[in-house]
Design a protein around this motif. Structure first.
Motif, PDB file in Angstrom:
ATOM      1  N   VAL A 113      83.298 123.480  65.312  1.00 54.85           N
ATOM      2  CA  VAL A 113      82.044 124.209  65.477  1.00 54.85           C
ATOM      3  C   VAL A 113      81.240 123.596  66.617  1.00 54.85           C
ATOM      4  N   ALA A 114      81.133 122.277  66.629  1.00 52.82           N
ATOM      5  CA  ALA A 114      80.389 121.560  67.664  1.00 52.82           C
ATOM      6  C   ALA A 114      80.759 120.088  67.561  1.00 52.82           C
ATOM      7  N   ALA A 115      80.316 119.312  68.528  1.00 49.99           N
ATOM      8  CA  ALA A 115      80.607 117.879  68.518  1.00 49.99           C
ATOM      9  C   ALA A 115      79.656 117.165  69.472  1.00 49.99           C
ATOM     10  N   PHE A 116      79.474 115.876  69.240  1.00 50.75           N
ATOM     11  CA  PHE A 116      78.751 115.035  70.189  1.00 50.75           C
ATOM     12  C   PHE A 116      79.291 113.618  70.061  1.00 50.75           C
ATOM     13  N   ARG A 117      78.894 112.759  70.989  1.00 55.83           N
ATOM     14  CA  ARG A 117      79.373 111.384  71.000  1.00 55.83           C
ATOM     15  C   ARG A 117      78.216 110.401  71.069  1.00 55.83           C
ATOM     16  N   PHE A 118      78.467 109.225  70.479  1.00 56.45           N
ATOM     17  CA  PHE A 118      77.642 108.053  70.721  1.00 56.45           C
ATOM     18  C   PHE A 118      78.396 107.146  71.685  1.00 56.45           C
ATOM     19  N   ASP A 119      77.652 106.206  72.272  1.00 54.61           N
ATOM     20  CA  ASP A 119      78.251 105.237  73.179  1.00 54.61           C
ATOM     21  C   ASP A 119      78.420 103.902  72.464  1.00 54.61           C
ATOM     22  N   ASP A 120      79.582 103.293  72.605  1.00 56.16           N
ATOM     23  CA  ASP A 120      79.788 101.916  72.172  1.00 56.16           C
ATOM     24  C   ASP A 120      79.439 101.027  73.353  1.00 56.16           C
ATOM     25  N   PRO A 121      78.373 100.212  73.257  1.00 57.24           N
ATOM     26  CA  PRO A 121      77.984  99.385  74.412  1.00 57.24           C
ATOM     27  C   PRO A 121      79.105  98.477  74.902  1.00 57.24           C
ATOM     28  N   ALA A 122      80.009  98.086  74.002  1.00 53.12           N
ATOM     29  CA  ALA A 122      81.115  97.218  74.407  1.00 53.12           C
ATOM     30  C   ALA A 122      82.232  97.995  75.080  1.00 53.12           C
ATOM     31  N   GLY A 123      82.188  99.324  75.004  1.00 51.84           N
ATOM     32  CA  GLY A 123      83.192 100.153  75.657  1.00 51.84           C
ATOM     33  C   GLY A 123      84.558 100.116  75.018  1.00 51.84           C
ATOM     34  N   ALA A 124      84.652  99.614  73.785  1.00 55.44           N
ATOM     35  CA  ALA A 124      85.960  99.432  73.152  1.00 55.44           C
ATOM     36  C   ALA A 124      86.326 100.543  72.175  1.00 55.44           C
ATOM     37  N   TYR A 144      87.683 106.044  67.358  1.00 52.58           N
ATOM     38  CA  TYR A 144      89.009 105.915  67.954  1.00 52.58           C
ATOM     39  C   TYR A 144      89.172 104.484  68.452  1.00 52.58           C
ATOM     40  N   ARG A 145      90.205 103.799  67.959  1.00 52.82           N
ATOM     41  CA  ARG A 145      90.407 102.386  68.265  1.00 52.82           C
ATOM     42  C   ARG A 145      91.805 102.143  68.801  1.00 52.82           C
ATOM     43  N   ASP A 146      91.955 101.033  69.536  1.00 52.16           N
ATOM     44  CA  ASP A 146      93.260 100.689  70.082  1.00 52.16           C
ATOM     45  C   ASP A 146      94.046  99.747  69.175  1.00 52.16           C
ATOM     46  N   ALA A 147      93.494  99.451  67.989  1.00 46.64           N
ATOM     47  CA  ALA A 147      94.178  98.618  67.001  1.00 46.64           C
ATOM     48  C   ALA A 147      93.583  98.939  65.634  1.00 46.64           C
ATOM     49  N   PRO A 148      94.319  98.725  64.561  1.00 48.94           N
ATOM     50  CA  PRO A 148      93.790  99.036  63.234  1.00 48.94           C
ATOM     51  C   PRO A 148      92.673  98.088  62.806  1.00 48.94           C
ATOM     52  N   ILE A 149      91.801  98.572  61.929  1.00 46.40           N
ATOM     53  CA  ILE A 149      90.769  97.738  61.322  1.00 46.40           C
ATOM     54  C   ILE A 149      91.363  97.116  60.059  1.00 46.40           C
ATOM     55  N   PRO A 150      91.428  95.808  59.942  1.00 46.77           N
ATOM     56  CA  PRO A 150      92.015  95.191  58.753  1.00 46.77           C
ATOM     57  C   PRO A 150      91.324  95.649  57.469  1.00 46.77           C
TER      58      PRO A 150
END
Length: 210
Positions: A37-48, A70-76
């Motif tokens: 329907v719609a979407a928006f984003r927040f910014d991660d200041p660390a850029g990760a 969205y992450r480049d590795a799993p969260i334990p």
């Protein structure tokens, strides 16, 4: 600023949500084709970490509020909140989580509420060499706080609870309520509101002392 890439994601974000959403206690509506329907984003200041809020529904059913990270590795220890993994043609393998379980999302959400900010500006890297093109927002979000407001530390998540159409996250000294489906009501004092198209403003999330 949220930096995006012209890329393919396999499986798609909608496919991941469609496989996950019917198992949520707050899901309503018949199965079928899921639409954004719609979407928006927040910014991660660390850029990760990528942070995206998706509003989705089946046909003419209710709109569901699904914040994702969205992450480049799993969260334990967070497998129960994992929608799945996807291959991003530029960034590689991505782990896709329900934002309610991710401290980076919760920090961005609380910050927007307390400091009175909103969605991040979105720019697309159109050629892979840093040529950026601004993308018009699909919806807007706004916090009800005061610019410069101090956000309490978003510490270790103590508990996550589903209550009907709400997910309640106890994190540090905060109690963050994420509305998964929308109903009419007054805007709480400390809240994030959203609007898209000609739809009336809705309450996406709020902070509660209760």
């Amino acid at each position: 600023m949220a930096l995006l890439h012209r890329a393919t994601v396999t499986p798609s974000k909608l496919d991941l949500i469609a496989g996950w959403l019917p198992g949520r206690r707050w899901h309503q509506g018949a199965a079928g084709d899921l639409e954004r329907v719609a979407a928006f984003r927040f910014d991660d200041p660390a850029g990760a970490v990528g942070i995206e809020t998706m509003l989705v529904r089946y046909g003419d059913g209710p709109v569901h509020h699904v914040p994702l990270t969205y992450r480049d590795a799993p969260i334990p220890g967070c497998d129960v909140w994992l929608l799945g993994t996807a291959e991003h043609s530029v960034l590689g393998k991505r782990w896709v989580y329900d934002g309610a379980s991710d401290p980076v999302y919760l920090c961005a959400l609380a910050g927007a509420i307390v400091a009175g900010t909103g969605e991040a500006e979105e720019f697309v890297d159109v050629d892979g060499r840093g040529t950026l093109e601004r993308r018009a927002p699909a919806m807007t979000a706004r916090g009800t706080g005061v610019p410069g407001g101090t956000v309490p530390p978003v510490e270790e998540i103590r508990r996550i609870e589903d209550h009907g159409d709400r997910t309640v996250v106890h994190v540090g000294s905060l109690r963050i309520v994420i509305n998964r489906r929308f109903t009419d009501g007054d805007l709480p004092a400390a809240a994030l509101a959203g609007r898209w198209g000609d739809h009336p403003e809705v309450i996406l999330a709020y902070l509660s002392n209760g």
